[in-house]
Design an enzyme around this catalytic site. Structure first.
Site, mmCIF file in Angstrom:
data_model
loop_
_atom_site.group_PDB
_atom_site.id
_atom_site.type_symbol
_atom_site.label_atom_id
_atom_site.label_comp_id
_atom_site.label_asym_id
_atom_site.label_seq_id
_atom_site.Cartn_x
_atom_site.Cartn_y
_atom_site.Cartn_z
ATOM 1 N N THR A 66 -4.821 4.630 6.785
ATOM 2 C CA THR A 66 -5.342 3.870 5.514
ATOM 3 C C THR A 66 -5.094 2.496 5.726
ATOM 4 O O THR A 66 -6.077 1.581 5.338
ATOM 5 C CB THR A 66 -4.644 4.433 4.287
ATOM 6 O OG1 THR A 66 -4.792 6.002 4.339
ATOM 7 C CG2 THR A 66 -5.385 4.001 2.918
ATOM 8 N N LYS A 76 -6.735 -7.482 2.136
ATOM 9 C CA LYS A 76 -6.242 -8.639 2.085
ATOM 10 C C LYS A 76 -7.078 -9.527 2.703
ATOM 11 O O LYS A 76 -7.317 -10.905 2.566
ATOM 12 C CB LYS A 76 -4.941 -8.778 2.759
ATOM 13 C CG LYS A 76 -3.667 -8.635 1.961
ATOM 14 C CD LYS A 76 -3.219 -7.337 1.193
ATOM 15 C CE LYS A 76 -3.739 -6.923 0.205
ATOM 16 N NZ LYS A 76 -3.739 -5.398 -0.361
ATOM 17 N N GLU A 233 -8.054 0.944 -18.291
ATOM 18 C CA GLU A 233 -6.512 1.814 -17.780
ATOM 19 C C GLU A 233 -5.836 2.373 -18.892
ATOM 20 O O GLU A 233 -5.896 2.138 -19.994
ATOM 21 C CB GLU A 233 -5.606 0.372 -17.402
ATOM 22 C CG GLU A 233 -4.268 0.692 -17.311
ATOM 23 C CD GLU A 233 -3.907 1.892 -16.205
ATOM 24 O OE1 GLU A 233 -4.350 1.652 -15.097
ATOM 25 O OE2 GLU A 233 -3.205 2.790 -16.523
ATOM 26 N N VAL A 267 -10.672 7.356 -19.947
ATOM 27 C CA VAL A 267 -11.949 7.887 -19.663
ATOM 28 C C VAL A 267 -12.362 9.172 -19.562
ATOM 29 O O VAL A 267 -11.786 10.165 -19.088
ATOM 30 C CB VAL A 267 -12.154 7.330 -17.885
ATOM 31 C CG1 VAL A 267 -13.559 7.883 -17.267
ATOM 32 C CG2 VAL A 267 -11.840 5.785 -17.711
ATOM 33 N N HIS A 475 12.186 -29.247 -0.889
ATOM 34 C CA HIS A 475 11.367 -29.977 -1.804
ATOM 35 C C HIS A 475 10.053 -30.679 -0.985
ATOM 36 O O HIS A 475 10.527 -31.262 -0.175
ATOM 37 C CB HIS A 475 12.058 -31.057 -2.688
ATOM 38 C CG HIS A 475 10.975 -31.615 -3.693
ATOM 39 N ND1 HIS A 475 10.602 -31.372 -4.629
ATOM 40 C CD2 HIS A 475 10.774 -33.150 -3.524
ATOM 41 C CE1 HIS A 475 9.923 -31.944 -5.258
ATOM 42 N NE2 HIS A 475 10.004 -33.179 -4.547
HETATM 43 C C1 LIG Z 1 -6.925 -0.154 -0.894
HETATM 44 C C2 LIG Z 1 -5.494 -0.301 -0.689
HETATM 45 C C3 LIG Z 1 -4.725 -1.167 -0.462
HETATM 46 C C4 LIG Z 1 -3.385 -1.155 -0.100
HETATM 47 N N1 LIG Z 1 -2.830 -2.438 0.039
HETATM 48 C C5 LIG Z 1 -1.543 -2.405 0.504
HETATM 49 C C6 LIG Z 1 -0.941 -3.372 0.637
HETATM 50 O O1 LIG Z 1 -1.277 -4.644 0.449
HETATM 51 N N2 LIG Z 1 0.577 -3.440 1.014
HETATM 52 C C7 LIG Z 1 1.117 -2.186 1.433
HETATM 53 O O2 LIG Z 1 2.372 -2.004 1.452
HETATM 54 N N3 LIG Z 1 0.399 -0.900 0.911
HETATM 55 C C8 LIG Z 1 -0.817 -0.965 0.674
HETATM 56 N N4 LIG Z 1 -1.393 0.116 0.575
HETATM 57 C C9 LIG Z 1 -0.730 1.507 0.749
HETATM 58 C C10 LIG Z 1 -0.838 1.655 2.197
HETATM 59 O O3 LIG Z 1 -2.190 1.686 2.732
HETATM 60 C C11 LIG Z 1 -0.053 2.982 2.439
HETATM 61 O O4 LIG Z 1 1.072 2.888 1.695
HETATM 62 C C12 LIG Z 1 0.059 3.308 3.947
HETATM 63 O O5 LIG Z 1 -1.072 3.431 4.533
HETATM 64 C C13 LIG Z 1 0.699 4.661 4.119
HETATM 65 O O6 LIG Z 1 1.096 4.708 5.331
HETATM 66 P P1 LIG Z 1 1.174 6.439 5.955
HETATM 67 O O7 LIG Z 1 1.231 6.144 7.590
HETATM 68 O O8 LIG Z 1 2.125 7.178 5.325
HETATM 69 O O9 LIG Z 1 -0.275 6.979 5.891
HETATM 70 P P2 LIG Z 1 -1.705 6.624 6.142
HETATM 71 O O10 LIG Z 1 -1.969 5.132 6.617
HETATM 72 O O11 LIG Z 1 -2.730 7.218 5.267
HETATM 73 O O12 LIG Z 1 -2.262 7.256 7.825
HETATM 74 C C14 LIG Z 1 -1.975 8.567 7.786
HETATM 75 C C15 LIG Z 1 -2.747 8.980 9.233
HETATM 76 O O13 LIG Z 1 -2.502 10.331 9.475
HETATM 77 C C16 LIG Z 1 -3.590 10.831 9.893
HETATM 78 N N5 LIG Z 1 -3.745 12.405 9.448
HETATM 79 C C17 LIG Z 1 -3.481 12.898 8.299
HETATM 80 N N6 LIG Z 1 -3.312 14.308 8.546
HETATM 81 C C18 LIG Z 1 -3.282 14.399 9.893
HETATM 82 C C19 LIG Z 1 -3.120 15.672 10.591
HETATM 83 N N7 LIG Z 1 -2.965 16.970 10.099
HETATM 84 N N8 LIG Z 1 -2.954 15.263 11.791
HETATM 85 C C20 LIG Z 1 -3.173 14.207 12.594
HETATM 86 N N9 LIG Z 1 -3.265 13.165 11.892
HETATM 87 C C21 LIG Z 1 -3.584 13.401 10.367
HETATM 88 C C22 LIG Z 1 -4.901 10.093 8.980
HETATM 89 O O14 LIG Z 1 -6.207 10.454 9.633
HETATM 90 C C23 LIG Z 1 -4.016 8.618 9.075
HETATM 91 O O15 LIG Z 1 -4.771 8.177 10.282
HETATM 92 C C24 LIG Z 1 -2.856 0.043 0.078
HETATM 93 C C25 LIG Z 1 -3.415 1.064 0.033
HETATM 94 C C26 LIG Z 1 -4.951 1.185 -0.320
HETATM 95 C C27 LIG Z 1 -5.851 2.257 -0.669
#
Ligand SMILES: Cc1cc2nc3c(=O)[nH]c(=O)nc-3n(C[C@H](O)[C@H](O)[C@H](O)COP(=O)(O)OP(=O)(O)OC[C@H]3O[C@@H](n4cnc5c(N)ncnc54)[C@H](O)[C@@H]3O)c2cc1C
Length: 496
Positions: A66, A76, A233, A267, A475
Site C-alpha cells: 500500500t 506525498k 467527520e 453519514v 539560527h
Molecule cells: C492514502 C494513504 C497514505 C498513507 N500515508 C502514510 C504515510 O505518509 N506514512 C506512513 O507511515 N503510513 C502511511 N500510510 C499507511 C501505510 O501505507 C501502511 O501503514 C503500510 O503500507 C503498512 O505496511 P504493511 O507492510 O503492513 O502492509 P501493506 O503495505 O498493505 O503491504 C501488504 C502487502 O502484502 C500483500 N498481501 C496481502 N495478502 C497477501 C497474501 N495472502 N499473500 C501474499 N501477499 C499478500 C499485499 O498485496 C501487499 O503487497 C498511508 C496509507 C494510505 C492508505
C-alpha cells in the site's frame, strides 16, 4: 542532481516480483514472510542482513505494498505538487514575475507520481536481489502449525516449484485495505485511496468522509488544486488521534483555506446522481443535511487483511480483526510472527510496520533488539499545514496521572517561518512538572513532519526541559521553534 539512492537506477526485467530470485522446493528457509509491503520487505532485508535464508511472498503485481503504490509515497508526491502550486500562487510576493497564469497539467502530475513509484519499485527489486531474498509471486496461506519445527506456506499463483514454501518461522505482513461504508462499492465517483490516485482530472467538488490522516491529506491536496472540498467527520474533531489543540488549529486553518469542515457528522446515505454523488448526513445538532459533489472519497479507516491466510488452523489470536502479538511480534502460534497494519494495538503506519519487521527477524535470529514503544512512535500528517507529533497528548498525560506542564510557541515568532512565508501553527511541549521529562511534542506548521525528528530523539533519550532549554539550535531554522517551546514550559520563550 538526482536525489535517489544509488541502486534505484538498477534495472531488472519488467516481470512480476516473483522472478527476481527463484525458490527451490527443497529449501527450508529460516523465515518466510507473507506480504511485500514496508513491513514485509524490511523484515526480509534485515533478516538477510542477519544471515538468514529468507523467502518473501507477495501477491501484488510489484513489491512495495500500500505504502509505495497507493499510500505514503504517491500521496506525498501529490502533496509536494500541491505545495509548489501554492507557492506559485504567491510568486509575485517572492519577487518572481512573468509567470502569468499557471496551468495545472494533471496528467503530468500523475506521471511524475507514477515515475517515483516505479523508481522505488526497481530499487526494492534490486535490494531483494542484492540480499539474495527469494521473492515469490503469489498468495500465501499458512497450512497449520509447524510439523517437526517446519511451517508450510501454500502459495497459490506461484511458479512451479514455489507452491509450498517451507520455513522454520513465518512472518505475517499482509497489510490492510480501505474500509468501505456498508453497501458501497468503489467506482469512478465513489473513491478509496486507490481510485482517487488515478482519477483523470481534478474534480470540481469532493466530499471526504473521514478526517483521519488519509482524509485530511487528500482534502489538502485537492483544495490546493482548486477543488471545493467538504469534510464529514463522525467524531467531534478532525485528526482525532492528535492533541486536541492540533485538531482545533487544523480546523481553523482548513476553514481559512476554504475547506468546509463538518465534525460530529453521521453519514446516512451515499447515492449516485446524474453529475456525481449525494451524501446525506445528520449534522452535529442532529439535523438532517445533504451535500452533492462530483466525487466522494471514503476514508473511514483500514481493515487488516487477516482472512484467507490460514489463521483458523493455528493458535493465532485476533482482536477486532487484527492479530494479537507480544513485544517480540510473536503471535500465540509458536514460530509465527505478525507485523505491520495487521497487528492490533499499534498505529497503521509504514515506519511502525518496518520497525516491527526488524524486531521480529532480530528475535528469530537471536540478535539484539529493542521492542517497539507505543509512546515513541511519531505520527506525521503532510497536509498544508503539516502535523508532526510524538508521545502523550496533554489529555493522555493527565489521564496517566502526570502533573502536566505545557509550553507552546507560535511559528509567528520564528524568523525562518517568516522567510518561508508560513506563520501559522505552533509547537506544543507536554512535560511532567516533577522531573521536567518531556512526555509529548505536538507540532502544526511549516515542516512539522521534519522537525518532529528532534522530538523523537528527545523522547527516546528521556530528555528534560532543563536539558533541552540549553541545547543549542541553529539560527535561523524552523527547528529553533522547539527551543522556544522548551523555554515556554518555564514561561521563558525568547521570541514570543
Ligand atoms: C492514502 C494513504 C497514505 C498513507 N500515508 C502514510 C504515510 O505518509 N506514512 C506512513 O507511515 N503510513 C502511511 N500510510 C499507511 C501505510 O501505507 C501502511 O501503514 C503500510 O503500507 C503498512 O505496511 P504493511 O507492510 O503492513 O502492509 P501493506 O503495505 O498493505 O503491504 C501488504 C502487502 O502484502 C500483500 N498481501 C496481502 N495478502 C497477501 C497474501 N495472502 N499473500 C501474499 N501477499 C499478500 C499485499 O498485496 C501487499 O503487497 C498511508 C496509507 C494510505 C492508505
Amino acid at each position: 542532481m538526482s536525489k535517489e539512492r544509488p541502486g534505484t537506477e538498477f534495472h531488472l526485467p519488467e516481470t512480476k516480483s516473483g522472478t527476481t530470485t527463484g525458490a527451490s522446493p527443497e529449501t527450508i528457509y529460516d523465515v518466510a514472510i507473507i506480504g511485500g509491503g514496508p513491513a514485509g520487505y524490511t523484515a526480509a532485508i534485515r533478516g538477510a542482513e542477519l544471515g538468514m535464508k529468507v523467502a518473501l511472498i507477495d501477491n501484488a503485481p510489484r513489491l512495495g505494498g500500500t505504502c509505495l503504490h497507493v499510500g505514503c509515497i504517491p500521496t506525498k508526491a501529490l502533496l509536494f505538487n500541491a505545495e509548489i502550486w501554492d507557492h506559485l500562487k504567491h510568486a509575485a510576493e517572492f519577487g518572481i514575475a512573468g509567470i502569468g497564469t499557471p496551468q495545472l497539467d494533471w496528467a503530468a502530475v500523475l506521471n511524475r507520481k507514477n515515475a517515483i513509484i516505479t523508481k522505488h519499485v526497481k530499487g526494492l527489486e534490486f535490494l531483494m536481489k542484492k540480499h539474495k531474498i527469494a521473492v515469490i509471486a503469489g498468495t500465501g496461506r499458512l497450512t497449520g502449525p509447524a510439523q517437526a519445527g517446519v511451517h508450510t506456506v501454500a502459495v497459490t499463483g506461484a511458479d512451479a516449484g514455489a507452491s509450498q514454501i517451507k520455513a522454520k518461522n513465518v512472518i505475517l505482513a499482509t497489510g490492510s485495505s480501505a474500509r468501505m461504508l456498508p453497501g458501497l462499492q468503489p467506482d469512478s465517483s465513489i473513491l478509496t485511496n486507490i481510485e482517487i490516485l488515478s482519477i483523470d482530472s481534478v474534480p470540481r467538488s469532493l466530499i471526504v468522509i473521514g478526517a483521519g490522516a488519509v482524509g485530511v491529506e487528500f482534502s489538502s491536496i485537492f483544495r490546493s488544486f482548486g477543488t471545493e472540498v467538504t469534510i464529514l467527520e463522525f467524531l467531534p474533531r478532525v485528526v482525532p488521534v492528535e492533541d486536541e489543540e492540533i485538531s482545533k488549529e487544523l480546523t481553523r486553518l482548513f476553514k481559512k483555506r476554504g475547506i468546509d469542515v463538518n465534525t460530529g457528522a453521521k453519514v446516512e446515505k451515499v447515492e449516485k446522481t446524474a453529475t456525481g454523488v449525494k451524501v446525506s448526513y445528520t449534522d452535529a445538532n442532529g439535523k438532517p443535511q445533504s451535500k452533492e459533489a462530483e466525487k466522494v472519497l471514503v476514508a473511514v479507516g483500514r481493515a487488516g487483511l487477516t482472512e484467507n491466510i490460514g489463521l483458523e488452523k493455528t493458535k493465532v489470536e485476533l482482536e477486532r480483526g487484527l492479530v494479537k502479538v507480544n513485544e517480540n511480534q510473536e503471535t500465540a502460534e509458536p514460530g509465527v510472527y505478525a507485523i505491520g497494519d495487521i497487528v492490533s494495538g499499534l498505529p497503521q503506519l509504514a515506519h511502525v510496520g518496518s520497525m516491527a519487521g526488524m524486531v521480529a527477524v532480530a528475535k528469530i535470529a537471536g540478535a539484539k533488539f529493542r521492542p517497539l514503544n507505543r509512546n515513541r512512535i511519531p505520527s506525521c500528517t503532510y497536509t498544508e499545514p503539516q502535523i508532526g507529533s510524538v508521545g502523550l497528548t496533554e489529555a493522555q498525560a493527565k489521564e496517566k496521572g502526570y502533573e502536566v506542564k505545557v509550553g507552546k510557541f507560535p511559528f509567528a515568532g520564528n524568523s525562518k517561518a517568516t522567510i518561508v512565508g508560513s506563520h501559522d501553527g505552533f509547537v506544543k511541549i507536554v512535560s511532567d512538572s516533577k522531573y521536567g521529562e518531556i512526555l509529548g511534542v505536538h507540532i502544526i506548521g511549516p515542516q512539522a513532519t521534519e522537525i518532529i525528528a528532534e522530538a523523537v530523539a528527545v523522547l527516546e533519550l528521556e530528555g528534560t526541559v532543563d536539558e533541552l532549554m540549553y541545547t543549542i539550535h541553529a539560527h535561523p531554522t524552523l527547528a529553533e521553534s522547539m527551543l522556544d517551546a522548551y523555554g515556554a514550559v518555564e514561561g521563558m520563550a525568547i521570541n514570543a
